[in-house]
Design a protein around this motif. Sequence first.
Motif, PDB file in Angstrom:
ATOM      1  N   UNK A 293       1.967  -5.626   1.195  1.00 43.91           N
ATOM      2  CA  UNK A 293       0.606  -5.158   0.953  1.00 43.91           C
ATOM      3  C   UNK A 293       0.615  -3.865   0.149  1.00 43.91           C
ATOM      4  N   UNK A 294       1.554  -2.995   0.488  1.00 44.66           N
ATOM      5  CA  UNK A 294       1.680  -1.743  -0.263  1.00 44.66           C
ATOM      6  C   UNK A 294       2.032  -2.011  -1.722  1.00 44.66           C
ATOM      7  N   UNK A 295       2.921  -2.963  -1.977  1.00 39.44           N
ATOM      8  CA  UNK A 295       3.295  -3.296  -3.346  1.00 39.44           C
ATOM      9  C   UNK A 295       2.093  -3.725  -4.164  1.00 39.44           C
ATOM     10  N   UNK A 296       1.206  -4.539  -3.577  1.00 44.25           N
ATOM     11  CA  UNK A 296      -0.023  -4.957  -4.261  1.00 44.25           C
ATOM     12  C   UNK A 296      -0.932  -3.755  -4.509  1.00 44.25           C
TER      13      UNK A 296
ATOM     14  N   UNK B 174       5.862  10.065 -12.644  1.00 44.72           N
ATOM     15  CA  UNK B 174       6.714  10.696 -11.637  1.00 44.72           C
ATOM     16  C   UNK B 174       6.654   9.970 -10.294  1.00 44.72           C
ATOM     17  N   UNK B 175       5.500   9.382  -9.974  1.00 45.52           N
ATOM     18  CA  UNK B 175       5.367   8.800  -8.633  1.00 45.52           C
ATOM     19  C   UNK B 175       5.412   7.277  -8.625  1.00 45.52           C
ATOM     20  N   UNK B 176       5.140   6.630  -9.758  1.00 45.55           N
ATOM     21  CA  UNK B 176       5.134   5.161  -9.777  1.00 45.55           C
ATOM     22  C   UNK B 176       6.522   4.619  -9.440  1.00 45.55           C
ATOM     23  N   UNK B 177       6.589   3.789  -8.397  1.00 40.38           N
ATOM     24  CA  UNK B 177       7.823   3.154  -7.945  1.00 40.38           C
ATOM     25  C   UNK B 177       8.878   4.152  -7.437  1.00 40.38           C
ATOM     26  N   UNK B 178       8.457   5.358  -7.050  1.00 38.52           N
ATOM     27  CA  UNK B 178       9.458   6.324  -6.574  1.00 38.52           C
ATOM     28  C   UNK B 178      10.076   5.856  -5.254  1.00 38.52           C
ATOM     29  N   UNK B 179      11.283   6.334  -4.996  1.00 39.08           N
ATOM     30  CA  UNK B 179      12.012   5.908  -3.803  1.00 39.08           C
ATOM     31  C   UNK B 179      12.335   7.070  -2.871  1.00 39.08           C
ATOM     32  N   UNK B 180      11.902   8.282  -3.235  1.00 39.21           N
ATOM     33  CA  UNK B 180      12.118   9.432  -2.348  1.00 39.21           C
ATOM     34  C   UNK B 180      11.110  10.523  -2.633  1.00 39.21           C
TER      35      UNK B 180
ATOM     36  N   UNK C  10      -2.369  -2.056  -8.131  1.00 43.15           N
ATOM     37  CA  UNK C  10      -3.815  -1.872  -8.316  1.00 43.15           C
ATOM     38  C   UNK C  10      -4.130  -0.416  -8.672  1.00 43.15           C
ATOM     39  N   UNK C  11      -3.491   0.538  -7.963  1.00 46.61           N
ATOM     40  CA  UNK C  11      -3.748   1.947  -8.218  1.00 46.61           C
ATOM     41  C   UNK C  11      -3.283   2.358  -9.609  1.00 46.61           C
ATOM     42  N   UNK C  12      -2.176   1.786 -10.050  1.00 40.40           N
ATOM     43  CA  UNK C  12      -1.693   2.121 -11.399  1.00 40.40           C
ATOM     44  C   UNK C  12      -2.707   1.691 -12.451  1.00 40.40           C
ATOM     45  N   UNK C  13      -3.274   0.504 -12.285  1.00 38.91           N
ATOM     46  CA  UNK C  13      -4.268   0.025 -13.248  1.00 38.91           C
ATOM     47  C   UNK C  13      -5.505   0.929 -13.248  1.00 38.91           C
ATOM     48  N   UNK C  14      -5.934   1.344 -12.060  1.00 47.78           N
ATOM     49  CA  UNK C  14      -7.105   2.226 -11.962  1.00 47.78           C
ATOM     50  C   UNK C  14      -6.817   3.555 -12.657  1.00 47.78           C
TER      51      UNK C  14
ATOM     52  N   UNK D  93      -2.545   7.662  -3.421  1.00 47.22           N
ATOM     53  CA  UNK D  93      -1.432   6.756  -3.738  1.00 47.22           C
ATOM     54  C   UNK D  93      -0.105   7.378  -3.332  1.00 47.22           C
ATOM     55  N   UNK D  94       0.090   8.656  -3.654  1.00 48.35           N
ATOM     56  CA  UNK D  94       1.323   9.372  -3.322  1.00 48.35           C
ATOM     57  C   UNK D  94       1.535   9.438  -1.814  1.00 48.35           C
ATOM     58  N   UNK D  95       0.458   9.722  -1.051  1.00 46.32           N
ATOM     59  CA  UNK D  95       0.610   9.864   0.400  1.00 46.32           C
ATOM     60  C   UNK D  95       0.863   8.523   1.073  1.00 46.32           C
ATOM     61  N   UNK D  96       0.196   7.470   0.618  1.00 52.58           N
ATOM     62  CA  UNK D  96       0.465   6.143   1.167  1.00 52.58           C
ATOM     63  C   UNK D  96       1.908   5.760   0.892  1.00 52.58           C
ATOM     64  N   UNK D  97       2.362   6.057  -0.323  1.00 44.97           N
ATOM     65  CA  UNK D  97       3.754   5.840  -0.693  1.00 44.97           C
ATOM     66  C   UNK D  97       4.677   6.606   0.240  1.00 44.97           C
TER      67      UNK D  97
END
Length: 371
Positions: free
Chosen positions: A331-334, A365-371, A338-342, A256-260
């Motif tokens: 697509x990333x937002x969806x 720390x990583x959910x919805x991060x912008x940098x 999904x990853x947060x729920x998992x 999730x972090x790397x895709x972000x």
Amino acid sequence: MSSSSSSSSQEAFLAIYKEIESELLASLQSLPALSTNLKQQLVDYYSVCLPYTVPGGKMTRGLTVVRGVQVLKQRELTPAEYKDAAILGWMVEWLQAVFLVADDIMDASITRRGQPCWYQVPNVTQDNAINDALILENMIYQTIRRHFKSHPSYIHILDLFIDTTFQTEVGQHIDTNGTPYADGKRAPLDLSRFTLDRYRGCVRYKTCYYSFYLSCALALAYCGYDPNESSGEDGKSGGASLYKKAEDICMILGEYFQIQDDVLDAFASPEVLGKIGTDIEDAKCSWLVCKALELVTEEQKKILEEHYGKHDPEGVQKVKDLYRELKLQELYGDYEEEQKKICDGLIAQIEPENFQELFKFLLGKIYKREK
């Protein structure tokens, strides 16, 4: 955690960095068979190198070790325990510095954390920076030996760093070989190599272990959890189960972090991100290009064939425009939700329950991060 308590935590953590730095510089002063002048040159050089390359990031990896020890012990740490946990945390940050110094050279990056990459600093040179990465890595083992040689988990701690370093280097190989080379030159672009299978293998090894699992495993190791113990005396989950659950969650968090990170590389402004994204120019096997190849028409695919992997600003912009046309940010937002729920579901299954707090901390720390 409030912003003031977060700030004080970082200040206390940074104070331990200064102690480690002083110890390492003193060890350079004590090298045998070198003149006083040569020793001083080494000290002067690494007095600049260490603070430039090691601190300066968000320090999440290092602070995770401290947080992990706290939640496992279920109390405030003694000064000695805090120092031990912070030293281990800084060794994770040191390993991060090793990889970033080397990675910036391999990617021909320009900036890192809002300033020139270490090899780009005047009078450093690329050759010196390669050797600096090797020296930074050695400093990890010097420090662990200095502070933990008599600790019951000393061997396990060493093994964690040795294994994680190897795993990350395997991931880097998969990453840098996404586009093959022939006779020392880049071969023609082969889009068939950009698959989610390659991507997931790269991410698991290059990111998940050192960015997430290592910090959690170090906290478990320091607190005496045996990775070979199947169950505790009270019948509850033993060390082996805790390490396995930590690894399972960290693999998801890391992907999730790397895709972000890939999405931010393409779409975040350099001022916010702290670096100039170069994944398109470097023909990286990123999540964006892998997903794009699943969705493109033959006509759209030609844009990637013509412009992906080239250092041409107009071509890079055309690739980014294609990503927008394919609605990859949406697509990333969806995917993120999904990853947060998992992750929430996996975290809820962890025993002891207090250990859940560490993974909630990481996810936060990583959910919805912008940098």
